[in-house]
Design an enzyme around this catalytic site. Structure first.
Site, PDB file in Angstrom:
ATOM      1  N   GLY A 160       0.792  -1.220   0.000  1.00 56.44           N
ATOM      2  CA  GLY A 160       0.000   0.000   0.000  1.00 56.44           C
ATOM      3  C   GLY A 160       0.823   1.267   0.000  1.00 56.44           C
ATOM      4  N   THR A 161       1.925   1.274   0.726  1.00 56.30           N
ATOM      5  CA  THR A 161       2.750   2.478   0.778  1.00 56.30           C
ATOM      6  C   THR A 161       3.270   2.834  -0.605  1.00 56.30           C
ATOM      7  OG1 THR A 161       3.394   2.224   3.094  1.00 56.30           O
ATOM      8  CG2 THR A 161       4.907   3.439   1.674  1.00 56.30           C
TER       9      THR A 161
ATOM     10  N   THR B 233      10.489  -6.953 -11.599  1.00 58.51           N
ATOM     11  CA  THR B 233       9.832  -8.228 -11.839  1.00 58.51           C
ATOM     12  C   THR B 233       8.698  -8.438 -10.842  1.00 58.51           C
ATOM     13  OG1 THR B 233      11.907  -9.152 -12.639  1.00 58.51           O
ATOM     14  CG2 THR B 233      10.181 -10.722 -12.010  1.00 58.51           C
TER      15      THR B 233
ATOM     16  N   CYS C 138       2.089   1.861  11.995  1.00 57.65           N
ATOM     17  CA  CYS C 138       3.238   2.527  11.398  1.00 57.65           C
ATOM     18  C   CYS C 138       3.755   3.661  12.271  1.00 57.65           C
ATOM     19  CB  CYS C 138       2.871   3.065  10.015  1.00 57.65           C
ATOM     20  SG  CYS C 138       2.366   1.757   8.865  1.00 57.65           S
TER      21      CYS C 138
ATOM     22  N   GLY D  29      -2.553  -5.983   0.174  1.00 56.46           N
ATOM     23  CA  GLY D  29      -2.961  -7.351   0.424  1.00 56.46           C
ATOM     24  C   GLY D  29      -3.047  -7.731   1.889  1.00 56.46           C
ATOM     25  N   HIS D  30      -2.115  -7.242   2.702  1.00 54.31           N
ATOM     26  CA  HIS D  30      -2.060  -7.741   4.078  1.00 54.31           C
ATOM     27  C   HIS D  30      -3.202  -7.243   4.960  1.00 54.31           C
ATOM     28  CE1 HIS D  30      -0.288  -4.269   6.472  1.00 54.31           C
ATOM     29  NE2 HIS D  30      -0.225  -3.818   5.237  1.00 54.31           N
TER      30      HIS D  30
ATOM     31  N   GLN E 118      -7.367   0.565   3.999  1.00 57.52           N
ATOM     32  CA  GLN E 118      -8.099   0.015   5.143  1.00 57.52           C
ATOM     33  C   GLN E 118      -9.500  -0.446   4.762  1.00 57.52           C
ATOM     34  OE1 GLN E 118      -6.328  -0.071   8.366  1.00 57.52           O
ATOM     35  NE2 GLN E 118      -7.772  -1.761   8.290  1.00 57.52           N
TER      36      GLN E 118
ATOM     37  N   ASN F  35      -7.864   4.538   8.994  1.00 52.80           N
ATOM     38  CA  ASN F  35      -7.310   3.321   9.582  1.00 52.80           C
ATOM     39  C   ASN F  35      -7.293   3.335  11.104  1.00 52.80           C
ATOM     40  OD1 ASN F  35      -5.252   5.372   8.788  1.00 52.80           O
ATOM     41  ND2 ASN F  35      -3.916   4.099  10.022  1.00 52.80           N
TER      42      ASN F  35
END
Length: 389
Positions: free
Chosen positions: A79-80, A248, A338, A211-212, A190, A162
């Site tokens: 996301g960052t 990649t 964070c 994803g997380h 979020q 968030n």
């Protein structure tokens, strides 16, 4: 290190456990002939890996709304990176087309991956204005309107906060920004797959996801970039992702993200409502203590994520509460993971007007559909015991 079996994770807004769909997708990839193959290679395995990558792109695109083109999805490391790509990539490209557009507007409740880039934006020649939220944690369209003019290149306001879970009126905010000729990015990291979301209805030009936050690996995310939106790549070194993000691709993680998106997207609205019912009940029980207050005010508004409960406790500091709850077997946070190393009060809560003492005594309890309601009941008893002595 093995945790005691009694420890219950109620910090899902920071990161979530891998879902079964993600694990199965990665196992299947590991056992397949394309495991480790570069999807940019011309040989058979490379072409097969590329086909798998593009199938995953179609799945993620479908989860963002009807008619979203796969080519509008850029896979990232998380996301960052997606936020930074949107922030600089769009603003610099817009300014290149129209040199008068040198202003960027962001909200005071954004994630650090937006706010910590303000000095770099200044160094790049952009002026940055910060729009403040209401006491309920919402960016009001009227407030944004007061900052818009024909010099604004980009407006970036998150879909769901968030820390508090407050949903923002993105559709109205986007309408105001577009009327002024600005482009719109929303950090939906979020809210993605936690609340109903359609980029067409929101009318945004770019959207970030990770994803997380939904049960996929930490190593994958994506940036939705509407076709025709100006964009300047942040780096070069290959033609991957249509030249917009070189490097990649991590096919294994992308397949896991796509599997989660395919599994969760059809039932998002139902789960959002179910989790909101659970959080309503949790708020109601916690607020029976005169020392516990909802950061969003009372009654707690319906326009929020279902799996985030945000409170503050009179006479306690967040760190003290977190450690005591940890001793009772519950893992929670004070806000964004964070920023957990900072001793300062939450920038989100202070922007909402909460006094320093209140912001310093905040807690965020977060969960998804995998958390047992009985665990929430046990957590409530533990916190009330701590608070009421």
């Amino acid at each position: 290190m093995m945790l005691p079996a009694a420890h219950i994770n109620l910090d899902y807004a920071a990161s979530t456990p891998l879902r079964a769909e993600a694990l199965e997708a990665m196992r299947s990839y590991d056992a397949s002939p394309i495991a480790g193959a570069n999807p940019n290679s011309l040989h058979t395995l490379g072409r097969e890996a590329a086909r798998a990558l593009e199938a995953a792109r179609r799945s993620v695109a479908s989860s963002l709304g009807c008619g979203v083109r796969p080519q509008e999805v850029i896979f990232t490391s998380g996301g960052t990176e997606a936020n930074v790509l949107a922030l600089f990539g769009i603003a610099e490209a817009v300014r290149a087309k129209d040199p008068a557009r040198t202003r960027i507007v962001v909200s005071a409740i954004e994630h650090d991956s937006i706010l910590d880039n303000i000095p770099a934006l200044h160094a790049a020649g952009f002026a940055v204005d910060i729009v403040k939220p209401s006491a309920r944690g919402v960016i009001e369209p009227e407030t944004l309107n007061g900052l818009l003019d024909d010099h604004v290149a980009l407006v970036s306001i998150m879909f769901a906060n968030n820390e508090t879970g407050a949903l923002q009126p993105i559709e109205e905010l986007a309408r105001a920004a577009h009327t002024a000729g600005a482009y719109v990015h929303t950090d939906a990291i979020q809210g993605y797959l936690h609340a109903p979301l359609d980029v067409n209805a929101l009318d945004v030009d770019a959207l970030s996801l990770a994803g997380h936050k939904v049960g996929a690996p930490v190593s994958c995310g994506a940036l939705y970039l509407r076709r025709g939106t100006p964009f300047a790549p942040r780096s070069r070194g290959g033609g991957q992702e249509a030249g917009r993000r070189p490097g990649t691709q991590d096919v294994r993680s992308v397949l896991a993200l796509a599997a989660v998106a395919s599994a969760l997207a059809p039932g998002v609205e139902g789960e959002w409502l179910r989790l909101r019912t659970l959080s309503d009940a949790l708020y109601a029980r916690l607020l029976t203590s005169p020392r516990i207050h909802a950061t969003l005010g009372s009654p707690v508004p319906a326009g929020r994520l279902g799996g985030i409960v945000s409170i503050y406790v009179d006479g306690f500091e967040s760190e003290e509460l977190i450690l005591q709850l940890d001793q009772h077997g519950f893992c929670v946070s004070a806000g964004s993971a964070c920023s957990s190393a900072s001793a300062q009060a939450s920038h989100v809560l202070t922007a909402m007007g909460l006094a320093g003492d209140a912001a310093n005594g905040s807690l965020r309890i977060s969960f998804d559909d995998r958390v047992d309601p009985e665990a929430l009941d046990a957590f409530t008893k533990a916190l009330l015991t701590i608070v009421e002595g």
